[in-house]
Design a protein around this motif. Sequence first.
Motif, mmCIF file in Angstrom:
data_model
loop_
_atom_site.group_PDB
_atom_site.id
_atom_site.type_symbol
_atom_site.label_atom_id
_atom_site.label_comp_id
_atom_site.label_asym_id
_atom_site.label_seq_id
_atom_site.Cartn_x
_atom_site.Cartn_y
_atom_site.Cartn_z
ATOM 1 N N TYR A 10 0.807 -1.223 0.000
ATOM 2 C CA TYR A 10 0.000 0.000 0.000
ATOM 3 C C TYR A 10 0.833 1.262 0.000
ATOM 4 C CZ TYR A 10 -3.840 -3.116 1.137
ATOM 5 O OH TYR A 10 -4.767 -4.108 1.105
ATOM 6 N N LYS A 11 2.153 1.155 0.213
ATOM 7 C CA LYS A 11 2.992 2.356 0.264
ATOM 8 C C LYS A 11 3.276 2.859 -1.150
ATOM 9 C CE LYS A 11 5.272 1.423 4.656
ATOM 10 N NZ LYS A 11 6.550 1.213 5.350
ATOM 11 N N LYS A 12 3.464 4.160 -1.235
ATOM 12 C CA LYS A 12 3.795 4.751 -2.517
ATOM 13 C C LYS A 12 5.183 4.320 -2.941
ATOM 14 C CE LYS A 12 0.940 8.869 -2.018
ATOM 15 N NZ LYS A 12 0.914 10.359 -2.006
ATOM 16 N N LYS A 13 5.320 3.951 -4.190
ATOM 17 C CA LYS A 13 6.603 3.522 -4.710
ATOM 18 C C LYS A 13 7.382 4.750 -5.184
ATOM 19 C CE LYS A 13 4.823 -0.990 -6.088
ATOM 20 N NZ LYS A 13 4.634 -1.942 -7.207
ATOM 21 N N LEU A 14 8.573 4.960 -4.548
ATOM 22 C CA LEU A 14 9.395 6.130 -4.869
ATOM 23 C C LEU A 14 10.682 5.683 -5.551
ATOM 24 C CD1 LEU A 14 8.923 8.084 -1.536
ATOM 25 C CD2 LEU A 14 7.600 8.304 -3.642
ATOM 26 N N ALA A 15 11.272 6.616 -6.310
ATOM 27 C CA ALA A 15 12.579 6.350 -6.932
ATOM 28 C C ALA A 15 13.666 6.371 -5.880
ATOM 29 C CB ALA A 15 12.844 7.395 -8.017
ATOM 30 N N PRO A 16 14.868 5.832 -6.189
ATOM 31 C CA PRO A 16 15.981 5.836 -5.192
ATOM 32 C C PRO A 16 16.326 7.226 -4.677
ATOM 33 C CG PRO A 16 16.458 4.360 -7.017
ATOM 34 C CD PRO A 16 15.224 5.086 -7.388
ATOM 35 N N ASP A 17 16.183 8.237 -5.502
ATOM 36 C CA ASP A 17 16.510 9.609 -5.049
ATOM 37 C C ASP A 17 15.365 10.243 -4.283
ATOM 38 O OD1 ASP A 17 14.781 9.736 -7.103
ATOM 39 O OD2 ASP A 17 15.912 11.186 -8.321
ATOM 40 N N GLY A 18 14.341 9.486 -3.994
ATOM 41 C CA GLY A 18 13.223 10.021 -3.219
ATOM 42 C C GLY A 18 12.131 10.631 -4.049
ATOM 43 N N GLU A 19 12.359 10.739 -5.338
ATOM 44 C CA GLU A 19 11.319 11.290 -6.196
ATOM 45 C C GLU A 19 10.304 10.193 -6.570
ATOM 46 O OE1 GLU A 19 10.943 14.373 -6.922
ATOM 47 O OE2 GLU A 19 12.770 15.057 -5.924
ATOM 48 N N ARG A 20 9.218 10.670 -7.160
ATOM 49 C CA ARG A 20 8.192 9.732 -7.590
ATOM 50 C C ARG A 20 8.713 8.871 -8.711
ATOM 51 N NH1 ARG A 20 4.433 9.537 -11.551
ATOM 52 N NH2 ARG A 20 5.143 11.559 -12.354
ATOM 53 N N LYS A 21 8.352 7.621 -8.664
ATOM 54 C CA LYS A 21 8.797 6.701 -9.685
ATOM 55 C C LYS A 21 8.045 6.971 -10.988
ATOM 56 C CE LYS A 21 9.565 1.788 -10.466
ATOM 57 N NZ LYS A 21 9.381 0.429 -9.892
ATOM 58 N N ILE A 22 8.798 7.001 -12.088
ATOM 59 C CA ILE A 22 8.200 7.323 -13.389
ATOM 60 C C ILE A 22 7.434 6.101 -13.899
ATOM 61 C CG2 ILE A 22 8.671 8.031 -15.770
ATOM 62 C CD1 ILE A 22 11.196 9.371 -14.748
ATOM 63 N N ALA A 23 6.266 6.364 -14.377
ATOM 64 C CA ALA A 23 5.430 5.281 -14.888
ATOM 65 C C ALA A 23 5.947 4.786 -16.232
ATOM 66 C CB ALA A 23 3.980 5.755 -15.030
ATOM 67 N N ARG A 24 5.547 3.582 -16.585
ATOM 68 C CA ARG A 24 6.029 2.995 -17.826
ATOM 69 C C ARG A 24 5.518 3.732 -19.055
ATOM 70 N NH1 ARG A 24 4.597 -3.242 -17.087
ATOM 71 N NH2 ARG A 24 2.841 -2.271 -15.996
ATOM 72 N N TRP A 25 4.274 4.205 -18.995
ATOM 73 C CA TRP A 25 3.760 4.918 -20.157
ATOM 74 C C TRP A 25 4.479 6.238 -20.376
ATOM 75 C CZ3 TRP A 25 1.566 9.716 -19.715
ATOM 76 C CH2 TRP A 25 1.209 10.146 -18.424
ATOM 77 N N GLU A 26 4.967 6.862 -19.256
ATOM 78 C CA GLU A 26 5.737 8.094 -19.403
ATOM 79 C C GLU A 26 7.098 7.805 -20.025
ATOM 80 O OE1 GLU A 26 3.884 10.775 -15.765
ATOM 81 O OE2 GLU A 26 5.755 9.694 -15.439
ATOM 82 N N LYS A 27 7.717 6.698 -19.590
ATOM 83 C CA LYS A 27 9.012 6.327 -20.194
ATOM 84 C C LYS A 27 8.841 6.070 -21.692
ATOM 85 C CE LYS A 27 11.015 4.184 -16.052
ATOM 86 N NZ LYS A 27 11.515 2.914 -15.490
ATOM 87 N N LYS A 28 7.743 5.412 -22.087
ATOM 88 C CA LYS A 28 7.520 5.103 -23.482
ATOM 89 C C LYS A 28 7.357 6.373 -24.304
ATOM 90 C CE LYS A 28 4.559 2.280 -26.429
ATOM 91 N NZ LYS A 28 3.387 1.364 -26.446
ATOM 92 N N GLU A 29 6.656 7.408 -23.738
ATOM 93 C CA GLU A 29 6.474 8.648 -24.465
ATOM 94 C C GLU A 29 7.794 9.418 -24.579
ATOM 95 O OE1 GLU A 29 3.391 10.963 -22.796
ATOM 96 O OE2 GLU A 29 1.760 9.690 -23.543
ATOM 97 N N GLN A 30 8.637 9.368 -23.496
ATOM 98 C CA GLN A 30 9.948 10.029 -23.559
ATOM 99 C C GLN A 30 10.831 9.381 -24.611
ATOM 100 O OE1 GLN A 30 11.542 10.020 -19.612
ATOM 101 N NE2 GLN A 30 9.950 11.394 -18.791
ATOM 102 N N LYS A 31 10.736 8.063 -24.731
ATOM 103 C CA LYS A 31 11.564 7.348 -25.707
ATOM 104 C C LYS A 31 11.135 7.656 -27.139
ATOM 105 C CE LYS A 31 13.186 2.701 -26.797
ATOM 106 N NZ LYS A 31 13.104 1.263 -26.432
ATOM 107 N N LEU A 32 9.814 7.785 -27.375
ATOM 108 C CA LEU A 32 9.330 8.094 -28.703
ATOM 109 C C LEU A 32 9.596 9.518 -29.096
ATOM 110 C CD1 LEU A 32 5.886 6.238 -28.640
ATOM 111 C CD2 LEU A 32 7.962 5.536 -29.804
ATOM 112 N N GLY A 33 9.723 10.414 -28.124
ATOM 113 C CA GLY A 33 9.996 11.794 -28.428
ATOM 114 C C GLY A 33 8.742 12.571 -28.817
ATOM 115 N N PRO A 34 8.912 13.848 -29.124
ATOM 116 C CA PRO A 34 7.752 14.678 -29.486
ATOM 117 C C PRO A 34 7.145 14.204 -30.809
ATOM 118 C CG PRO A 34 9.763 15.861 -29.921
ATOM 119 C CD PRO A 34 10.175 14.610 -29.195
ATOM 120 N N PRO A 35 5.846 14.425 -30.996
ATOM 121 C CA PRO A 35 5.201 14.029 -32.248
ATOM 122 C C PRO A 35 5.778 14.782 -33.439
ATOM 123 C CG PRO A 35 3.752 15.406 -30.946
ATOM 124 C CD PRO A 35 4.918 15.086 -30.051
ATOM 125 N N LYS A 36 5.918 14.078 -34.551
ATOM 126 C CA LYS A 36 6.481 14.690 -35.753
ATOM 127 C C LYS A 36 5.394 15.334 -36.586
ATOM 128 C CE LYS A 36 10.143 11.226 -35.895
ATOM 129 N NZ LYS A 36 10.787 10.186 -36.709
#
Length: 448
Positions: free
Chosen positions: A422-448
């Motif tokens: 039930y605890k919030k999952k945080l990144a090692p640096d204490g920040e919020r962990k990035i969701a997978r869909w956000e990583k996928k959008e960062q990898k694809l880059g801005p729309p062409k």
Amino acid sequence: MLNLKIPREFQNLLAKQCYKNHIQFRTLVSAEFSNRNAWQARLAAPVFKQIKMQEYFVTLDKKFTQEFRGSAIDVDIFANNVQSSTQAEHMEELMFKLRRTPHTLHTLDSTHHAAVRAMLDFGSAENLVKMLDDRMNYGLFLDEYSAVLVLDKFLKTGDHQAAARCASQLMLQEENFKIANALGNLACWRYISSSEKIDWFYPDEIQVDENPDEVIRVRVQTVPNKYTDDHFDLRDPDKIIGKTLLYFNKNSNDIVGRSLVILGEHLFGSEDSVIAMLKDGGEVAKAVLEILEQSNKENIVEAAKSAKSADIDIDAKLFEASNNEIKENAGNMIQQQKDIYQKWQDTRDQELKKYYEAMQRSARIQSIEETKAQLTATEEQLFFFDNLDSYEMELVDKEKAFLRTLPRTNWNISNYPQSKYYKKKLAPDGERKIARWEKKEQKLGPPK
């Protein structure tokens, strides 16, 4: 002038044929029996003068098909006012639709009589016979007077098929009509003894399989009922006409009645009864014995050949019996029917008065309901500010009730047990962990 000498055997044959034709196309009852003037007097009522039949049919058809509020009195008025073949077809359709409503319980006796007379005057014999035979879908039945009119007309025109089928309806209804039963007996004999081969059913009544070689298997949940009551379930023409002859001649003691009983037992399939009656030594009409000798049962053929034959004209005897019944009872029936017509008119007026009062009552109730709704709306407008506090409290209560119907999506996770799940999952640096869909959008880059 030519003087032709006709052989004696041809003279006898010609005289016999002319006699049969004279009987066949001669009407039994007089023109006075139809009570035409008394029947036409019904049209003098105001209800029939104000009706436009085409518009009335459209209105009734809408009542039955869309509003589901058609009544028996509406159909009775239409049936009594039929004046053309088109209107007769419309009447047939309305009776079919009335039969599928609860109002069929209130069908008036005048409706049956008017429908029969309308079909005789403006319809066809085929449609009338079908309506009488299809009791479930039309609910049309012959009364004593209409039965005489129907049988007399069909006997006069030589329509043996229609006459015999209408006579069978009297047997099914188990009616004890003196004149009608005598005419029905004559109609059945003429149907059987006719030199022409006449089918019992009309062509479109016989179902023909268009693909007889095609086998269609259907899964059913129930076992079909093979039981027949040998009365309403009868569909075999021989059994129907045989039982009709038995019903009309059950109390006859003369040679004609006894002969027709034997013929009825034969047609119905009672082989033992036929043989027993043929061997008891009584006389049997020659015409009946000739029919029995054509049977495919050898024992019946032998019994018919050994039976005592009586050379008697069944047609002439039945015609004479019918004529005697008419002379004895027709006068009383004419006067009684005049009284019945007046009684039906009074009943129709009473039913229309009840219908009109019910419509007025319904209109008054509807007007009162509309006035009450209007007064309630006016009261709310006049006392709106006086009741503002109560309206606001009511609004809050309604909002709370509405929120209770919504799914619980705002749970507080901090109140749950301290479990890793039930605890919030945080990144090692204490920040919020990035969701997978956000990583996928960062990898694809801005729309062409």
